[in-house]
Design an enzyme around this catalytic site. Structure first.
Site, PDB file in Angstrom:
ATOM      1  NE  ARG A  75      22.942  46.420  13.212  1.00  0.00           N
ATOM      2  CZ  ARG A  75      22.540  45.553  13.696  1.00  0.00           C
ATOM      3  NH1 ARG A  75      21.624  45.494  14.759  1.00  0.00           N
ATOM      4  NH2 ARG A  75      23.227  44.060  13.334  1.00  0.00           N
ATOM      5  CE  LYS A  97      21.690  46.701   9.485  1.00  0.00           C
ATOM      6  NZ  LYS A  97      22.862  46.150   8.820  1.00  0.00           N
ATOM      7  CG  HIS A 152      29.158  50.073  13.240  1.00  0.00           C
ATOM      8  ND1 HIS A 152      27.769  49.481  13.397  1.00  0.00           N
ATOM      9  CD2 HIS A 152      29.790  48.996  13.271  1.00  0.00           C
ATOM     10  CE1 HIS A 152      27.770  48.297  13.202  1.00  0.00           C
ATOM     11  NE2 HIS A 152      29.004  47.952  13.130  1.00  0.00           N
ATOM     12  NE  ARG A 179      27.093  47.143  16.068  1.00  0.00           N
ATOM     13  CZ  ARG A 179      25.989  46.143  16.182  1.00  0.00           C
ATOM     14  NH1 ARG A 179      25.161  46.716  17.269  1.00  0.00           N
ATOM     15  NH2 ARG A 179      25.935  44.959  15.897  1.00  0.00           N
TER      16      ARG A 179
END
Length: 274
Positions: free
Chosen positions: A151, A176, A248, A251
């Site tokens: 991220r 996270k 993003h 990803r």
């Protein structure tokens, strides 16, 4: 409010700085309620923060301020967290807290992620000016995102001490929920990171990706730079014109042919923690 932010969020829950920042939605709420009540924000009391006011604020944030449903739900989560805290500290306010906690999360349509194919990634990576420090930094950052699938904030928090430069190269990422994972690095990526550190030395515990003043890059700054690179790359790869490319997006990509062989090395990195 002070007890919520400093005693509960920071000291008791040990919330990350990103969580605390996301709860700054309270500034918007207090200004909104103060304007409707025609009083100063400092004069707002708990009784002024009724469920009807919270619902009106969420509608304002979504429609008048042009926020997405996801942003609206994030603001509601921050407000709910506070009133969960209030319910434990002030039993007399439980009825008010329950009304606010019962405001539902709004369902949002799930859009298809933006996929990048190898030709598109190659075109984007070719845009930064490698003769300049900023261009070298951007090229290394985007290559790192492409390699690791990190991220954007994980990449921006990267410090040299988290990278293993010796073969087999890998990186320790903190994601996270403070979840740690180890990701293999391709030799090309390791070389780019080494060259960046040679050109722009950083201490082992300092962030690698910084601006011209030595301050850490922000996610919004990276998005701004990436948009310019994508616009330039679209001149040679027209398919990029129809894609909303963000950090993003790296990803979600179609793997390069050379990637499969490198993935076979992944189990070797699981034991590297420091």
């Amino acid at each position: 409010m002070r007890a919520f932010f400093y005693e509960w969020l920071v000291e008791q829950r040990n919330a990350s700085i990103h969580t605390v920042r996301s709860y700054r939605t309270w500034r918007l709420l207090l200004r909104f309620v103060a304007q409707r009540a025609r009083k100063k924000a400092a004069m707002i009391t708990l009784a002024d923060l009724a469920a009807s006011e919270v619902a009106a604020f969420l509608s304002h944030a979504e429609h008048q301020r042009g926020g997405t449903i996801g942003t609206r739900n994030c603001r509601l989560a921050a407000i709910r967290s506070f009133f969960n805290f209030v319910a434990t500290k002030d039993p007399a306010s439980i009825a008010q807290c329950v009304e606010i906690l019962n405001i539902p999360i709004k369902r949002a349509p799930v859009s298809e992620p933006c996929y990048l194919d190898p030709a598109e990634v190659t075109a984007i990576l070719a845009q930064p000016d490698l003769s300049a420090v900023e261009g070298m930094r951007d090229h290394a950052l985007l290559s790192f995102l492409y390699n690791s699938g990190a991220r954007i904030q994980e990449a921006l928090d990267l410090c040299p001490e988290a990278i293993r430069f010796d073969s087999p190269g890998c990186v320790r990422l903190l994601g996270k929920g403070r979840k740690e994972r180890i990701c293999p690095l391709w030799p090309e990526t390791v070389v780019l990171l080494k060259k960046l550190l040679e050109r722009q030395p950083r201490a082992s515990n300092q962030r690698m990706f910084v601006n011209r003043y030595g301050e850490p890059l922000s996610a919004s700054g990276v998005r701004f730079k990436l948009a310019a690179y994508v616009e330039a790359a679209a001149e040679t790869v027209p398919s990029l014109r129809n894609k909303h490319v963000t950090p993003h997006s790296f990803r979600h990509y179609l793997p390069r042919p050379t990637m499969s062989s490198r993935q076979d090395d992944a189990p070797r990195f699981q034991g590297f923690i420091g």
